[in-house]
Design an enzyme around this catalytic site. Structure first.
Site, mmCIF file in Angstrom:
data_model
loop_
_atom_site.group_PDB
_atom_site.id
_atom_site.type_symbol
_atom_site.label_atom_id
_atom_site.label_comp_id
_atom_site.label_asym_id
_atom_site.label_seq_id
_atom_site.Cartn_x
_atom_site.Cartn_y
_atom_site.Cartn_z
ATOM 1 N N CYS A 2 -27.593 5.724 -62.930
ATOM 2 C CA CYS A 2 -27.975 6.669 -62.979
ATOM 3 C C CYS A 2 -29.168 7.195 -62.984
ATOM 4 O O CYS A 2 -30.135 6.716 -63.293
ATOM 5 C CB CYS A 2 -27.367 7.654 -63.533
ATOM 6 S SG CYS A 2 -26.049 7.689 -63.682
ATOM 7 N N ARG A 27 -30.797 2.004 -60.066
ATOM 8 C CA ARG A 27 -30.556 2.454 -61.448
ATOM 9 C C ARG A 27 -29.064 2.912 -60.979
ATOM 10 O O ARG A 27 -28.448 2.843 -61.595
ATOM 11 C CB ARG A 27 -30.936 3.506 -62.064
ATOM 12 C CG ARG A 27 -32.715 3.104 -62.235
ATOM 13 C CD ARG A 27 -32.844 4.549 -63.074
ATOM 14 N NE ARG A 27 -32.859 4.583 -63.778
ATOM 15 C CZ ARG A 27 -33.026 4.376 -65.665
ATOM 16 N NH1 ARG A 27 -34.132 4.086 -65.361
ATOM 17 N NH2 ARG A 27 -32.328 4.743 -66.524
ATOM 18 N N TRP A 74 -24.665 6.218 -61.125
ATOM 19 C CA TRP A 74 -23.322 4.782 -60.772
ATOM 20 C C TRP A 74 -22.281 4.851 -61.945
ATOM 21 O O TRP A 74 -22.205 5.515 -62.786
ATOM 22 C CB TRP A 74 -24.202 3.441 -61.870
ATOM 23 C CG TRP A 74 -23.817 2.623 -62.332
ATOM 24 C CD1 TRP A 74 -23.700 1.501 -61.487
ATOM 25 C CD2 TRP A 74 -23.097 1.910 -63.528
ATOM 26 N NE1 TRP A 74 -22.985 0.480 -61.567
ATOM 27 C CE2 TRP A 74 -22.379 0.697 -63.257
ATOM 28 C CE3 TRP A 74 -22.664 3.460 -64.367
ATOM 29 C CZ2 TRP A 74 -21.280 0.148 -63.971
ATOM 30 C CZ3 TRP A 74 -21.944 2.195 -65.756
ATOM 31 C CH2 TRP A 74 -21.230 0.976 -64.792
ATOM 32 N N ASN A 100 -27.831 11.788 -66.767
ATOM 33 C CA ASN A 100 -27.464 10.166 -66.870
ATOM 34 C C ASN A 100 -27.390 10.075 -68.190
ATOM 35 O O ASN A 100 -27.958 10.305 -69.745
ATOM 36 C CB ASN A 100 -29.467 9.536 -66.597
ATOM 37 C CG ASN A 100 -28.832 8.371 -67.513
ATOM 38 O OD1 ASN A 100 -28.295 7.430 -66.877
ATOM 39 N ND2 ASN A 100 -30.316 7.656 -67.211
ATOM 40 N N GLY A 101 -25.702 9.351 -68.271
ATOM 41 C CA GLY A 101 -25.284 9.133 -69.797
ATOM 42 C C GLY A 101 -24.193 9.268 -70.071
ATOM 43 O O GLY A 101 -23.739 8.784 -68.621
ATOM 44 N N GLU A 487 -27.791 -19.301 -66.022
ATOM 45 C CA GLU A 487 -28.247 -18.440 -65.814
ATOM 46 C C GLU A 487 -28.483 -17.772 -63.706
ATOM 47 O O GLU A 487 -28.196 -17.336 -62.871
ATOM 48 C CB GLU A 487 -30.408 -17.628 -64.924
ATOM 49 C CG GLU A 487 -31.576 -16.818 -64.913
ATOM 50 C CD GLU A 487 -30.994 -15.667 -64.550
ATOM 51 O OE1 GLU A 487 -30.025 -15.245 -65.782
ATOM 52 O OE2 GLU A 487 -31.529 -14.711 -64.102
ATOM 53 N N LYS A 491 -26.432 -15.741 -60.667
ATOM 54 C CA LYS A 491 -27.459 -14.572 -60.039
ATOM 55 C C LYS A 491 -26.400 -15.212 -58.442
ATOM 56 O O LYS A 491 -26.550 -13.795 -57.892
ATOM 57 C CB LYS A 491 -29.098 -15.572 -59.365
ATOM 58 C CG LYS A 491 -29.846 -15.504 -59.687
ATOM 59 C CD LYS A 491 -30.691 -13.693 -60.227
ATOM 60 C CE LYS A 491 -29.942 -13.230 -60.881
ATOM 61 N NZ LYS A 491 -30.658 -12.778 -62.186
ATOM 62 N N GLU A 494 -23.254 -12.276 -59.219
ATOM 63 C CA GLU A 494 -23.697 -10.723 -58.803
ATOM 64 C C GLU A 494 -24.295 -10.649 -57.506
ATOM 65 O O GLU A 494 -23.931 -9.204 -57.294
ATOM 66 C CB GLU A 494 -24.402 -10.698 -59.799
ATOM 67 C CG GLU A 494 -25.951 -11.096 -60.006
ATOM 68 C CD GLU A 494 -26.968 -10.947 -61.167
ATOM 69 O OE1 GLU A 494 -27.280 -9.423 -61.635
ATOM 70 O OE2 GLU A 494 -27.848 -11.491 -61.247
ATOM 71 N N HIS A 510 -14.732 -31.064 -70.551
ATOM 72 C CA HIS A 510 -13.990 -30.430 -71.764
ATOM 73 C C HIS A 510 -12.607 -29.324 -70.912
ATOM 74 O O HIS A 510 -12.519 -28.468 -71.415
ATOM 75 C CB HIS A 510 -14.227 -29.633 -72.653
ATOM 76 C CG HIS A 510 -15.094 -30.895 -74.009
ATOM 77 N ND1 HIS A 510 -14.381 -31.922 -74.163
ATOM 78 C CD2 HIS A 510 -16.294 -31.765 -73.771
ATOM 79 C CE1 HIS A 510 -15.026 -33.022 -74.855
ATOM 80 N NE2 HIS A 510 -15.863 -32.682 -74.506
ATOM 81 N N LYS A 609 -29.473 -2.067 -62.446
ATOM 82 C CA LYS A 609 -30.417 -1.956 -63.022
ATOM 83 C C LYS A 609 -30.379 -2.241 -64.172
ATOM 84 O O LYS A 609 -30.704 -3.081 -64.643
ATOM 85 C CB LYS A 609 -31.270 -1.768 -61.964
ATOM 86 C CG LYS A 609 -32.824 -2.414 -62.315
ATOM 87 C CD LYS A 609 -33.075 -3.870 -61.652
ATOM 88 C CE LYS A 609 -33.908 -4.802 -62.516
ATOM 89 N NZ LYS A 609 -34.152 -6.295 -62.547
HETATM 90 C C1 F6R Z 1 -29.021 -9.722 -63.654
HETATM 91 C C2 F6R Z 1 -29.768 -8.974 -64.740
HETATM 92 C C3 F6R Z 1 -28.874 -8.155 -65.730
HETATM 93 C C4 F6R Z 1 -29.731 -7.677 -67.033
HETATM 94 C C5 F6R Z 1 -28.778 -6.798 -67.969
HETATM 95 C C6 F6R Z 1 -30.087 -6.574 -69.433
HETATM 96 O O1 F6R Z 1 -29.628 -10.262 -62.376
HETATM 97 O O2 F6R Z 1 -30.320 -8.059 -63.886
HETATM 98 O O3 F6R Z 1 -27.606 -9.701 -66.482
HETATM 99 O O4 F6R Z 1 -30.394 -9.199 -66.781
HETATM 100 O O5 F6R Z 1 -28.163 -5.553 -67.173
HETATM 101 O O6 F6R Z 1 -30.499 -6.366 -68.577
HETATM 102 P P1 F6R Z 1 -31.755 -5.950 -69.769
HETATM 103 O O7 F6R Z 1 -33.274 -6.747 -69.731
HETATM 104 O O8 F6R Z 1 -33.283 -4.559 -68.676
HETATM 105 O O9 F6R Z 1 -31.795 -5.533 -71.196
#
Ligand code: F6R
Length: 614
Positions: A2, A27, A74, A100-101, A487, A491, A494, A510, A609
């Site tokens: 949010c 966000r 969100w 937000n929260g 990773e 990517k 997501e 395995h 984010k």
């Molecule tokens: C994936 C992504 C998330 C963040 C995770 C932690 O692309 O962006 O998996 O890495 O939410 O976020 P931070 O780094 O802001 O603590």
């Protein structure tokens, strides 16, 4: 999660808040809303979906007014529809609140407020806040700031809120606990409030980051006042933003993600700047210098993080253990905080977080601190909550990352961890001078090599076209390329919604090998190094089952080229530094595949984010 933004001043507030919401949309983007104060009227505009829906809707109405609060959501409690969108009104529509929260005791509060005669329109936890403030204000005939202060004593959970009221048209009241909030001090006696500085930077560089349980009152006549919920007045600590507006724009790229992928030569360079010199033979993370002895003597370094940052932590574990011979444990922050971990004063706990606001990571740190551990941070967002609670730390200097999928923040985190490993190893004497110098030189070449990798973009796009319809994908790597595989898989899943898994290459036997057939693309990091031969065997095992191999190889490799369906070459580098190069093609592959599938690359479904709820 949010985004909240508010403005009060002489300008028209709606366009400022709307633009701010667009900047904060990363966000959360389930619904958006703005309440504007226009003389006697407090007008509300809310729409489900993106901020653009709200904009289109509001265009048909009068949005004039000098004060406004806005929110991009969100969803946590209740569906993402118009009614659950913020702001939320008090029953007499004289007060509106954005939040937000998560209010954890909202159910108890709601039941109580219903017995007092309040009616609820939405399913959100937030609505209890506005009724609670309204109830306290009317019951005890209090000002809004005092009613907010008293109301917050009844609230359990996390909040960043802004309150606007018809009765005090010159004033906005804001408060925070565990969710971020920044106050911008405008140049014309006006004020801005936002979840981060991105909606503010265009208007002013003077900001105040609120601390937990602080309340800010911005008043056109009296200016900014800050006090805590114990009612002690605080002197605002005004900071100057270093960020530039251009960093928040797409700069000619179709998407923020593509821009951020291409920024990596610069973001890695910025991360390295002033931290090493191969000619003079030194490396230094100045923010951590005073803690290096402690880290070397620590029983363990425990790294806590989530998502992509957790993958960076795993790379760090390989490097720090191998180079500096210090015991490292990597933990999901969300698990660590709840499993009653054994922590003592002899442990050093390091949080890695792009946003510096991730609720679980913050809580894990606070737990470690309460047990006496030294707590350090590696964050990207300057002034973020994690960077402020830690004993010390260093920034990654990647610049604002707007695309929801993390790219340049990851490589910057890995860069910092590489420097950390080298610095600790040098201090501890676990690396020879010649190896140390060779690595410093090699690190300095990394930004240029990343630039080289980016030149493969069109080859990668062609490869992406062949696998854009695949239902599943497997990513394999060994050593520090294993977290790169994780990773790569994250990517892809997501942003393209293709199911993908990352595995240590040898683990494939395995279980996951059962999935391999002619429809399964297997992305393998098969660069030169200690485990090259073993990875080649793993590739053969995949080929024997007709899987499709897309291999990231060292420039000039011939061996894997003969076996693989596709190869993407990266420049030769030291094995320790391969994650910084091998990650880039995987980011580009995911980007192109997602685009070909018609996905929203910058704002994938269900994600946000900054994960400020647990
Ligand atoms: C994936 C992504 C998330 C963040 C995770 C932690 O692309 O962006 O998996 O890495 O939410 O976020 P931070 O780094 O802001 O603590």
């Amino acid at each position: 999660m949010c985004g909240i933004v508010a403005y009060i001043g002489k300008k028209q507030a709606f366009p400022i808040v709307l633009k701010g919401l667009k900047r904060l949309e990363y966000r959360g983007y389930d619904s958006a809303g703005i309440a504007v104060l226009n003389g006697e009227a407090l007008n509300m505009f809310k729409r489900s979906g993106k901020v653009a829906n709200l904009e289109a809707y509001a265009m048909e109405h009068n949005t004039e007014g000098h004060a406004a609060i806005g929110h991009t959501r969100w969803a946590t409690h209740g569906l993402p529809n118009d009614v659950n969108a913020h702001p939320h009104f008090s029953n007499d529509e004289s007060i509106a609140v954005i939040h937000n929260g998560i209010i954890e005791n909202y159910d108890t509060l709601k039941k109580k407020l219903i017995t007092y005669g309040f009616t609820f329109q939405s399913e959100t936890d937030t609505e209890v806040l506005v009724h609670l403030i309204d109830h306290i204000r009317k019951n005890d005939n209090l000002s809004i700031p005092e009613a907010v202060r008293r109301a917050l004593h009844h609230v359990e959970g996390a909040y960043a809120i802004v309150v606007i009221s018809k009765d005090n048209p010159n004033q906005l009241v804001a408060a925070r606990k565990s969710s971020p909030l920044v106050v911008g001090i405008g140049n014309e006696g006006d004020f801005f409030l936002a979840s981060d500085a991105t909606p503010i930077i265009e208007y002013t560089k003077r900001v105040v980051y609120l601390n937990d349980e602080e309340i800010a009152v911005v008043d056109l006549n009296e200016g900014l006042r800050i006090f805590n919920i114990g009612n002690q007045e605080k002197t605002p600590f005004i900071q100057k933003l270093e960020m530039e507006l251009e960093a928040l724009e797409k700069g000619g790229y179709e998407h923020f993600m593509l821009k951020e992928i291409h920024e990596q030569p610069r973001s890695i360079q910025d991360c390295l700047r002033g931290r090493l010199n191969s000619n003079e033979g030194w490396v230094a993370l100045r923010g951590l210098l005073d803690y290096e002895t402690k880290m070397i003597q620590a029983k363990r370094l425990i790294i806590v993080a989530c998502g992509t940052s957790w993958h960076a932590a795993l790379v760090g574990e390989y490097l720090i253990e191998d180079l500096a011979r210090i015991n490292v444990e990597v933990e999901y922050a969300s698990e660590f905080r709840y499993r009653n971990p054994i922590i003592s004063e002899n442990d050093v706990v390091i949080a890695i977080s792009q946003s510096g606001e991730t609720a679980d990571t913050l809580a894990a740190l606070e737990l470690a601190k309460s047990k006496g551990a030294t707590i350090l941070g590696i964050c990207n967002v300057v002034g973020s909550s994690i960077s402020r609670v830690t004993d010390a730390g260093c920034y990654t200097h990647a610049g604002p990352e707007i695309g929801v999928a993390s790219t340049k923040a990851f490589t910057a985190q890995v860069t910092v961890l590489t420097l950390m490993a080298l610095s600790l190893a040098h201090k501890k004497g676990t690396i020879s001078e010649s190896a140390f110098h060779a690595l410093l030189t090699e690190i300095e070449d990394i930004p240029g090599k990343v630039k080289e990798v980016l030149k493969s973009n069109s080859i990668i796009e062609k490869i992406a076209a062949e696998y854009a319809e695949a239902p599943n994908a497997l990513y394999l790597g060994r050593g520090s390329s294993f977290p790169v595989a994780l990773e790569g898989a994250l990517k892809l899943k997501e942003i393209s919604y293709i199911h993908a898994e990352g595995y240590p290459a040898a683990e494939m036997k395995h279980g996951p090998i059962a999935l391999i057939d002619e429809n399964m693309p297997v992305f393998v990091i098969a660069t030169k190094g200690n485990s090259y031969e073993k990875v080649v065997s793993n590739i053969q095992e995949v080929k024997a089952r007709k899987g499709k191999i897309i291999a990231i190889v060292t420039e000039g490799d011939v061996n894997v080229k003969e076996m693989a369906d596709h190869v993407i070459e990266i420049p030769e580098t030291h094995e320790y530094l391969v994650p910084l190069l091998a990650t880039i093609p995987l980011q580009l592959l995911s980007y192109h595949i997602a685009l070909m599938r018609g996905c929203n690359v910058d704002q994938p479904r269900n994600l946000a984010k900054s994960v400020t709820v647990e």
